[in-house]
Design an enzyme around this catalytic site. Structure first.
Site, short mmCIF file in Angstrom:
data_model
loop_
_atom_site.label_atom_id
_atom_site.label_comp_id
_atom_site.label_asym_id
_atom_site.label_seq_id
_atom_site.Cartn_x
_atom_site.Cartn_y
_atom_site.Cartn_z
N LYS A 3 70.50 -59.08 41.39
CA LYS A 3 70.49 -58.22 40.20
C LYS A 3 71.78 -58.41 39.40
CE LYS A 3 67.81 -55.59 39.14
NZ LYS A 3 66.55 -55.74 38.34
N THR A 38 70.53 -52.05 38.38
CA THR A 38 70.84 -51.06 39.40
C THR A 38 72.35 -50.85 39.53
OG1 THR A 38 70.73 -50.66 41.78
CG2 THR A 38 70.67 -52.94 41.10
N ASP A 39 72.73 -49.67 40.04
CA ASP A 39 74.16 -49.43 40.30
C ASP A 39 74.67 -50.25 41.48
OD1 ASP A 39 72.83 -48.08 42.34
OD2 ASP A 39 73.87 -46.17 42.06
N GLU A 40 73.74 -50.83 42.27
CA GLU A 40 74.17 -51.59 43.45
C GLU A 40 74.97 -52.84 43.09
OE1 GLU A 40 71.32 -52.31 46.47
OE2 GLU A 40 70.36 -50.37 46.22
N TYR A 62 69.78 -58.79 47.54
CA TYR A 62 69.12 -58.07 46.43
C TYR A 62 70.13 -57.73 45.34
CZ TYR A 62 67.56 -54.06 43.73
OH TYR A 62 67.30 -53.20 42.69
P1 NAD Z 1 58.95 -52.12 42.71
O1 NAD Z 1 59.20 -53.07 43.84
O2 NAD Z 1 58.24 -50.84 42.97
O3 NAD Z 1 58.15 -52.85 41.54
C1 NAD Z 1 58.42 -54.16 41.15
C2 NAD Z 1 57.22 -54.69 40.37
O4 NAD Z 1 57.54 -56.04 39.96
C3 NAD Z 1 55.94 -54.77 41.20
O5 NAD Z 1 54.85 -54.22 40.49
C4 NAD Z 1 55.75 -56.27 41.43
O6 NAD Z 1 54.38 -56.65 41.54
C5 NAD Z 1 56.40 -56.85 40.17
N1 NAD Z 1 56.83 -58.25 40.36
C6 NAD Z 1 57.50 -58.79 41.42
N2 NAD Z 1 57.66 -60.11 41.22
C7 NAD Z 1 57.10 -60.40 40.01
C8 NAD Z 1 56.96 -61.61 39.25
N3 NAD Z 1 57.43 -62.79 39.71
N4 NAD Z 1 56.34 -61.54 38.05
C9 NAD Z 1 55.85 -60.36 37.58
N5 NAD Z 1 55.94 -59.19 38.26
C10 NAD Z 1 56.56 -59.23 39.46
O7 NAD Z 1 60.40 -51.86 42.08
P2 NAD Z 1 60.97 -50.56 41.36
O8 NAD Z 1 61.62 -49.70 42.36
O9 NAD Z 1 59.95 -50.01 40.44
O10 NAD Z 1 62.15 -51.23 40.49
C11 NAD Z 1 61.90 -51.70 39.17
C12 NAD Z 1 63.20 -52.24 38.59
O11 NAD Z 1 64.18 -51.20 38.58
C13 NAD Z 1 63.80 -53.38 39.40
O12 NAD Z 1 64.34 -54.32 38.51
C14 NAD Z 1 64.91 -52.71 40.20
O13 NAD Z 1 65.96 -53.61 40.49
C15 NAD Z 1 65.36 -51.63 39.24
N6 NAD Z 1 65.96 -50.44 39.84
C16 NAD Z 1 65.32 -49.78 40.85
C17 NAD Z 1 65.89 -48.62 41.38
C18 NAD Z 1 65.21 -47.84 42.48
O14 NAD Z 1 65.77 -46.86 42.97
N7 NAD Z 1 64.00 -48.18 42.89
C19 NAD Z 1 67.10 -48.16 40.87
C20 NAD Z 1 67.73 -48.86 39.83
C21 NAD Z 1 67.14 -49.99 39.33
O1 TDX Z 2 63.70 -45.46 56.92
C1 TDX Z 2 64.79 -45.52 56.33
N1 TDX Z 2 65.87 -44.85 56.83
C2 TDX Z 2 67.11 -44.88 56.25
O2 TDX Z 2 68.06 -44.26 56.75
C3 TDX Z 2 64.99 -46.29 55.11
C4 TDX Z 2 63.83 -47.05 54.51
C5 TDX Z 2 66.23 -46.30 54.52
N2 TDX Z 2 67.28 -45.64 55.07
C6 TDX Z 2 68.58 -45.60 54.37
C7 TDX Z 2 69.16 -46.89 53.85
C8 TDX Z 2 69.91 -46.43 52.59
O3 TDX Z 2 71.18 -45.95 52.95
O4 TDX Z 2 68.35 -44.79 53.21
C9 TDX Z 2 69.08 -45.26 52.07
C10 TDX Z 2 68.13 -45.62 50.96
O5 TDX Z 2 67.44 -46.79 51.36
P1 TDX Z 2 66.38 -47.53 50.41
O6 TDX Z 2 65.30 -46.56 50.06
O7 TDX Z 2 66.02 -48.82 51.06
O8 TDX Z 2 67.22 -47.75 49.07
P2 TDX Z 2 68.61 -48.53 48.74
O9 TDX Z 2 68.87 -49.59 49.73
O10 TDX Z 2 69.65 -47.46 48.53
O11 TDX Z 2 68.21 -49.22 47.33
C11 TDX Z 2 67.42 -48.48 46.36
O12 TDX Z 2 68.21 -47.99 45.31
C12 TDX Z 2 68.72 -48.90 44.39
C13 TDX Z 2 66.28 -49.31 45.79
O13 TDX Z 2 65.50 -49.82 46.86
C14 TDX Z 2 66.79 -50.41 44.91
O14 TDX Z 2 65.71 -51.11 44.32
C15 TDX Z 2 67.65 -49.82 43.84
O15 TDX Z 2 68.25 -50.84 43.09
#
Ligand code: NAD
Ligand code: TDX
Length: 333
Positions: A153, A122-124, A149
């Site tokens: 990462k 992630t960019d975080e 988190y």
């Molecule tokens: P998600 O929470 O929707 O999915 C995570 C999956 O991992 C789930 O299906 C969960 O059951 C599985 N999991 C958790 N613990 C596990 C374990 N011990 N063994 C096997 N499986 C396990 O997450 P997501 O949003 O799909 O993110 C996927 C990846 O992408 C993560 O690595 C996250 O850091 C990265 N990422 C997410 C975002 C975003 O915006 N959501 C952005 C950049 C990177």
């Molecule tokens: O109800 C809400 N209201 C609100 O204002 C929620 C759930 C979030 N927020 C804000 C917090 C953040 O500024 O919105 C923004 C986005 O929040 P999240 O959806 O929790 O995402 P963020 O914390 O930005 O992280 C996400 O992007 C990077 C993903 O959850 C991560 O897995 C990924 O790495």
């Protein structure tokens, strides 16, 4: 190509699995099926692609299982993680176990069997940027994570880099910005706001709502991962982003309008501790080197399609919704 996709039942991993199957790959999903997952999405793909899609329920922390699955694969695409910042503030050690120790287990298996490894990050990991500044994250930005988190990462990224440098592992990393689209858990901003509206309540805005996220459609992210997997340079990091910066207020107002409510019909709630201000990606490297570019560049249109998906897939998210809202409201959100 036989792929082992960890976390393939989650939001991004399940979309990647769908895409990879359509590209002709054989996919084995390894997923613990935690609260965030949707096993039915993978079961549906297994029916659609008989003999080419398997779902193994298990943990990336199970070294014996991981080694056996890695041995059978040509490459590993590693999505599995605990992924929600708010949860990481309540139970940080779970994030260290899953995201750091789990990545180490996978890296060791990839090293043992000499397999290609792609790490989804992630960019975080780069912390945050000032509001209203031209600066963006690049592959050269310093690591500066803010939450348990993002720190977990970042630690996992460092492990991947160390396995490349010390053991010559054929690995790549991609760091992507905020994804949106179908199948995202209702704890995250966009699906939470949509499903609040669908259940007759108002979306919640944390703090001032001025925080900026750089939104990308999940399929564009996965197309980028695919390009890096096939054509990325060993040991390299690629940033993936679609120039989709929008403040949380912009996003909530867009969802309200698209769903037929007044733009400002939302509730303010307390801020997230350590809340990152702004993320923004400079994706020049993947664009120039691999010719990748996002296809869904209209955020409003992408969110409208996402709203339709949540309207049509209540059976998946409704059982998750009450527990999620109870949890978030206990924490003041
Ligand atoms: P998600 O929470 O929707 O999915 C995570 C999956 O991992 C789930 O299906 C969960 O059951 C599985 N999991 C958790 N613990 C596990 C374990 N011990 N063994 C096997 N499986 C396990 O997450 P997501 O949003 O799909 O993110 C996927 C990846 O992408 C993560 O690595 C996250 O850091 C990265 N990422 C997410 C975002 C975003 O915006 N959501 C952005 C950049 C990177
Ligand atoms: O109800 C809400 N209201 C609100 O204002 C929620 C759930 C979030 N927020 C804000 C917090 C953040 O500024 O919105 C923004 C986005 O929040 P999240 O959806 O929790 O995402 P963020 O914390 O930005 O992280 C996400 O992007 C990077 C993903 O959850 C991560 O897995 C990924 O790495």
């Amino acid at each position: 190509m036989r792929l082992l996709v960890t976390g393939g039942a989650g939001f991004i991993g399940s979309d990647f699995t769908s895409m990879a199957l359509r590209e002709g790959a054989h996919v084995t999903v390894l997923d613990l099926l935690t609260y965030a997952s949707g096993a039915q999405f993978i079961e549906a793909e297994a029916n659609a692609f008989p003999g080419r899609c398997d779902l193994v329920r298990g943990s990336i922390l199970d070294a014996k299982l991981v080694s056996a699955l890695v041995k059978e694969s040509d490459a590993i695409v590693h999505f599995a993680a605990e992924s929600h910042n708010d949860n990481s503030l309540q139970d940080p050690t779970l994030f260290v176990h899953t995201n750091v120790d789990g990545t180490a287990v996978l890296l060791e298996a990839a090293r043992e069997h000499g397999k290609r490894f792609h790490h989804v990050s992630t960019d975080e990991v780069y912390g945050d940027l000032p509001l209203n500044a031209p600066t963006k994250f690049s592959e050269h930005s310093p690591y500066r994570p803010s939450s348990p988190y993002s720190a977990s990462k970042a630690a996992a990224d460092h492990l991947v880099r160390a396995w490349v440098r010390s053991f010559g592992l054929n690995a790549t990393i991609s760091n992507c910005s905020n994804n949106y689209g179908p199948r995202q858990h209702v704890e995250k901003l966009i699906p939470r706001a949509i499903t609040e509206r669908l259940q007759g309540r108002r979306p919640r805005v944390y703090g001032t709502g001025k925080n900026v996220r750089d939104w990308i459609h999940v399929r564009d992210h996965n197309r980028g991962i695919w390009d890096v997997l096939l054509r990325g340079r060993a040991g390299h990091t690629y940033l993936i982003g679609a120039d989709g910066e929008a403040s949380n207020l912009d996003v909530i107002r867009m969802i309200n309008e698209l769903m037929g409510y007044p733009a400002n019909d939302f509730e303010w709630v307390q801020d997230r501790p350590g809340h990152d201000l702004r993320y923004a990606i400079d994706a020049s490297k993947i664009r120039a080197e691999l010719g990748w570019k996002p296809l869904q560049t209209d955020l409003r249109e992408g969110i409208a399609q996402t709203i339709n998906w949540y309207e049509e897939n209540r059976a998946w998210w409704e059982p998750k919704k009450a527990a999620t809202e109870a949890r978030l409201s206990k924490w003041g959100y």
